[in-house]
Design an enzyme around this catalytic site. Sequence first.
Site, PDB file in Angstrom:
ATOM      1  N   GLY A 108       0.845  -1.188   0.000  1.00 59.51           N
ATOM      2  CA  GLY A 108       0.000   0.000   0.000  1.00 59.51           C
ATOM      3  C   GLY A 108       0.870   1.223   0.000  1.00 59.51           C
ATOM      4  N   GLY A 109       0.235   2.358   0.151  1.00 56.93           N
ATOM      5  CA  GLY A 109       0.972   3.608   0.130  1.00 56.93           C
ATOM      6  C   GLY A 109       2.030   3.665   1.211  1.00 56.93           C
ATOM      7  N   ASP A 158     -10.425   4.052  13.685  1.00 54.41           N
ATOM      8  CA  ASP A 158     -10.597   3.519  12.336  1.00 54.41           C
ATOM      9  C   ASP A 158     -11.189   2.117  12.379  1.00 54.41           C
ATOM     10  OD1 ASP A 158     -10.591   3.794   9.621  1.00 54.41           O
ATOM     11  OD2 ASP A 158      -8.477   3.301   9.343  1.00 54.41           O
TER      12      ASP A 158
END
Length: 955
Positions: free
Chosen positions: A642-643, A757
């Site tokens: 991922g980033g 989150d």
Amino acid sequence: MGLKVQIFLLVISIRSVVTRVEAYNQDFAPLKSLLDDWNSTLSSWISSNPCADNWEGIGCTNSRVTSIKLSSMNLVGELSGDIQSLSELQTLDLSYNKGLTGSLPSSIGNLKELSTLILVGCSFTGLIPESIGSLRQLVFLSLNSNSFSGPIPPSIGNLTNLYWLDLADNKLSGTIPVSDGITPGLDMLVRTKHFHFGKNQLSGEIPPQLFSSNMVLIHLLLDSNQLTGSIPSSLGHVQTLEVVRLDRNSLGGPVPSNFNNLSQVKELFLSNNKLTGPLPNLTGMYSLSYVDMSNNSFDASSLPPWVSSFPSLTTLKMERTSLQGEIPVELFSLSGLQTVILRNNQLNGTLDIGSSHSNQLQLIDLQYNLITEFTRRAENNIETKTIILLGNPICEETKTTTEKYCTIQQSNISYSTPPHNCKPASCSSDQISSPSCKCAYPYTGTLYFRAPSFSNLGNSSVYIPLQEKLMLSFNLHELLVDSVSLSNATKNLEDYLLLSLEVFPSGQEHFNRTGISWIGFVLSNQTFKPPPNFGPFFFIAAEYSHFAEVSKQTNKSSIGIIIGAAVGGSVLVLLLLFAGVYAFKQKKRAERVTKRNDPFASWDCSKHSGGIPQLDKARCFSFEELKKCTNNFSEKNAIGSGGYGKVYRGTLPTGQLIAIKRSQEGSRQGGNEFKAEIEMLSRVHHKNVVSLVGFCFDKSEQMLVYEYVPNGSLKESLSGKSGIKLDWMRRLRVALGAARGLAYLHELVNPPIIHRDIKSNNILLDSHLNAKVADFGLSKVMSDADASHISTQVKGTMGYLDPEYYMTQQLTEKSDVYSFGVLILELVTARKPIEKGVHVVREIRQTMDKNKELYNLQGIIDPNFGLGITLKGVEKFVELAMRCVEESRADRPTMSEVVKEIESIMVLAGLNPNADSASTSASYEVASTGSGHPYSNESLFSRSEGFPPAKLDPQ
Ligand SMILES: *[C@@H]1O[C@H](CO)[C@@H](O)[C@H](O)[C@H]1NC(C)=O
Ligand SMILES: *[C@@H]1O[C@H](CO)[C@@H](O)[C@H](O)[C@H]1NC(C)=O
Ligand SMILES: *[C@@H]1O[C@H](CO)[C@@H](O)[C@H](O)[C@H]1NC(C)=O
């Protein structure tokens, strides 16, 4: 030959001298001096290096002693003034050593780094030294339950970081000091939350200047002193107050009218004073649950209307307060009412407790009033309550004198922790059978609750949460505690609730010293917080005299060797010794320089022993180690990207599978942030939270090493990608596990953690399909435990984001509760929270019809759910979700309430909430592909990408 041998020996002694110098520790001498004054056998305090050799109760950072925790060690003697040499000391806990006497040395003021000073339950005497005001880092000061005398030093006013100030139960006298421009005073402590000064001999007026509206006090305890004058009206400005005890003084005059503004106060004690004037109007104090105004000189009046208006009132005590007229029947309809004591007044007429009184009502004591009648109703069930009318006209008529209510009835209902489904063991005389029926030597003592909000001491359901919280606090610190037992609940003369506590060791009959000192610390340092209805507490331990024997460590590096070597050597040796010291200093200097640049320097990754103070278990890995166990970070082992970077699967030499999250260049955090994240993660240990195995901060790499969770994310299972079928029962279990993990983060970790989150990507499933909360990339620590929220930039994931947080930027635990509600709806519907522009919350709100079958949600419920078979509890599950997503966070339940609700839904569905998941559901298919691993999801990496504030679906 002679020469050769001599040179050889010389080299050996030089070596030995140089290494000894490095092993010698500058804090050795002052510690040894402390010990010499204590008649105690701390068997590990032998070697010359307290840091390297793990002395009992000693914690170090950078080879300096930073904490001394010797609670309950049976120390006898005085505290040596040499303590001042331990200049890096941050924590000193000597609680519960009844044998510690003498005065507190004035030199303690030189411990400039000290932030926690706990001497509760010792026998210190003399003055509290003025120098205590030099401890500018002090946050926690607990000197209660000693015999300190003289005045409260005004210099305490300089301790502006103080959070907790407990001086109660001493012999302190004089007035409460306030500042006057030259000398400091307690009015300067505007960040302190706790003033505990009860049970002293403080005199004079309560200075009006002591209180101001910028204070944040929550507990003001001035009970059992000799205070005079009137209650200052400035007290009405301290809006944060929750517990006010001014009882047992000689306060006079009327109660200031602005008392009425203190709307947060739950426990109010004004009893046993000389207060005059009209009974105060307390209508505005609507949080009150426990009120005691007894024994004052108020003007005669009838019971004021406010007594029947407090929704949470459990206890009303107004003895001898010149009350007259009849008792309004509405008083008894308060739903939580437990105790009414109105003795020695002129209450007259008829006593009628109505037909819809509280079922918790236990005691109505109206002795010595003028009551002439008692309305008996069938539904009053007075056999289960204690009603006392002795000394009233009604009990003087011959026909009634035999009535039970005309006698004094002792209620001897008392709670004691029952055995956990086992038969108590019969133990030898000095051992005790634990709740799990094993014989052992428990650590014992008394818990003192200074202002509980309840008064029904016999109701066992009050004590069970307390027991659970105690166990959880001990488990959190990985103390080997098997069980705790509570018994003998009583109220003492000061109206404190006393409870005997027994803490039983796990897997052995005795605790060792380290175990005891930690348990003592958890209780003395208030790490353990009781459920809110118990209010402020302190603990006093009894002496523990059954320590497990530890094998004595060998005396491996005593100073004797240095001296021996020096004497046996020559001038050359002395020179070399000098050189050794020089080299040592240079090394220290170099260390200091590196420390400044590297936040991890103090963690010393080269050794795995004791050098990592804040870390509980998390390991420091070198780059080489991780490289090896991922086969040089081979693509074959990459299981996600991922980033943020990539995630690799790895295998440690022990065989343990791990998941390594390696950040790529450009997305790395600052060293201090990375360190803070590791510290946070390493404090959490719970079976429903993914655990951190370790980290690597080496060669400019940042990697987090987690336990490997084999069955991937909940999202993958719900979308069918992982091949795991989640039927209704499994979904309930997953919800329960995730809720428990989250409740742990909110309510048991100290300070609490808000995840920020929560979503199906971040709930992972282990091989038994136990849910584990993962990814703390956005998490926030509530470091100020008493703050109601933290203000922070809005982050999170669209669809799960709490609208109130989004609007106000104020983050609370309830924001996670909102996200959890969305997660439940995801479990029910297997849909993304926002599909085709419609938020699932809105869709359910519009479709739901409680009058129809399955609340009219057949069209929305996931067809893989097992529709057709009976789905007991689905409606309740949806209702719970809808409560979690209420607009206003005050209307949402807490996570522990959510846990309870899910448990009851499981019971309704015929499941045992405490059984292991895999064993109770039919076997499941696990995808054989590698796609099922937990860290593959892009969303896990949203953290460092400057995640834009999510857009909310307007609803
Ligand atoms: C008591 O205070 C309330 C406001 O908190 C006020 O509405 C009420 O009138 C007062 N009662 C009396 C008797 O003064
Ligand atoms: C009760 O006392 C009040 C005030 O003293 C008086 O006005 C009232 O008449 C008394 N009631 C009865 C039933 O005696
Ligand atoms: C005991 O306490 C619980 C919770 O505090 C309450 O719900 C229950 O009604 C109480 N029982 C009695 C008999 O007072």
